[in-house]
Design an enzyme around this catalytic site. Sequence first.
Site, PDB file in Angstrom:
ATOM      1  CE  LYS A   1      77.730 -40.190  65.476  1.00 16.33           C
ATOM      2  NZ  LYS A   1      79.079 -40.755  65.495  1.00 16.33           N
TER       3      LYS A   1
ATOM      4  NE  ARG B   1      78.111 -43.849  68.214  1.00 19.24           N
ATOM      5  CZ  ARG B   1      78.731 -44.654  67.342  1.00 19.24           C
ATOM      6  NH1 ARG B   1      78.426 -45.923  67.273  1.00 19.24           N
ATOM      7  NH2 ARG B   1      79.673 -44.171  66.559  1.00 19.24           N
TER       8      ARG B   1
ATOM      9  CB  THR C   1      81.237 -49.975  63.561  1.00 19.36           C
ATOM     10  OG1 THR C   1      80.591 -48.692  63.445  1.00 19.36           O
ATOM     11  CG2 THR C   1      81.288 -50.394  65.003  1.00 19.36           C
TER      12      THR C   1
HETATM   13  C1  R5P Z   1      82.671 -40.210  67.454  1.00 18.66           C
HETATM   14  O1  R5P Z   1      82.415 -39.249  68.159  1.00 18.66           O
HETATM   15  C2  R5P Z   1      83.878 -40.297  66.579  1.00 18.66           C
HETATM   16  O2  R5P Z   1      84.329 -39.050  66.155  1.00 18.66           O
HETATM   17  C3  R5P Z   1      83.587 -41.163  65.392  1.00 18.66           C
HETATM   18  O3  R5P Z   1      82.610 -40.550  64.588  1.00 18.66           O
HETATM   19  C4  R5P Z   1      83.090 -42.513  65.822  1.00 18.66           C
HETATM   20  O4  R5P Z   1      83.884 -43.021  66.846  1.00 18.66           O
HETATM   21  C5  R5P Z   1      83.083 -43.474  64.672  1.00 18.66           C
HETATM   22  O5  R5P Z   1      82.579 -44.676  65.128  1.00 18.66           O
HETATM   23  P1  R5P Z   1      81.957 -45.742  64.142  1.00 18.66           P
HETATM   24  O6  R5P Z   1      82.953 -45.946  63.029  1.00 18.66           O
HETATM   25  O7  R5P Z   1      81.785 -46.964  64.972  1.00 18.66           O
HETATM   26  O8  R5P Z   1      80.649 -45.208  63.644  1.00 18.66           O
END
Ligand code: R5P
Length: 298
Positions: A196, A198, A228
């Site tokens: 992923k 971001r 989220t």
């Molecule tokens: C990120 O490194 C965490 O492990 C989660 O994948 C992340 O915090 C999820 O965030 P969201 O639900 O906003 O995509």
Amino acid sequence: MLLVGPNDDFNIRLAKNLDVELVALDRRVFPDGEVCPRVLGDTRDEDVVLSIRMEAGSGSPNRYLMEVLFTLRNLKEHMGAKSIILVMPYFPYARQDAIFRAGEPLSSKYLGGLLEAAGADAVISVTVHLHRIGGFSELFEGAKAVNVSGFEALADKIKELPLRDPFILGPDTESIHWARELAHYYGTEEFDAFKKERDVATGEIKTHVKEIDLSGRDVIVVDDMVSTGGTMANAVKEVKRMGARIVVSAFVHPVLAPKAVDRILGAGADIIIATDTIEWSGSKASVVGSIAEAVQGV
Ligand code: R5P
């Protein structure tokens, strides 16, 4: 030893597990959002376990932290507690375990310092999201730190589902650790993770899939937390596109900003399983047993 905390099902079970009395904590919030947590009992000369959970939904971490900090200091300074073990099942700000852009705070480390300064002699948390530092204890100077796995409770619950040819998948590169941990407790070696990206400024998420043959298989998409729901929803959508039959969305911490659950279900998840590290009415798995063991260990 006494347990101090809100008189909820989580703490009632924790007190029972530890065989100690539960002294209720009244979580008063004034109309302007200021907090006034009140300990409804005598804690003088007691070893206290303070257990408070954050509520799911946006906006609550800061209110929660003020409740924790004020209660710690009150117990130590005015209510005569001999020692305090803080049970903080979800550790907010853990994701900021590095300074990603110049000028940002090292929030996770600063929070450790604040908890310690307020009176915590030990801190027990669950699956703390730290990828860039050596371990949970690095957030503290002297307080004992215990990082309990939330994946055992999650795996126990998932085992109750009649899944066909299950495969465990993490939604991003970092989550390979979580996938491995869940696979360990679930008893399988069938796991992998997507990638992923971001955008640190906008938060926009792009999921890169690995072409794994998932057709007709039941897939458990696992992460440590859902905020989220964007990361989970993207992965669930891809897994469905790749032909998965049943998709289980499993995560330890239901942080759950508004619409997160709708997003995940809308992407095609059939079942959502999360633990009770955060107060959320939809939690199906419980970390109470693992936390009780950790308290006994401390
Ligand atoms: C990120 O490194 C965490 O492990 C989660 O994948 C992340 O915090 C999820 O965030 P969201 O639900 O906003 O995509």
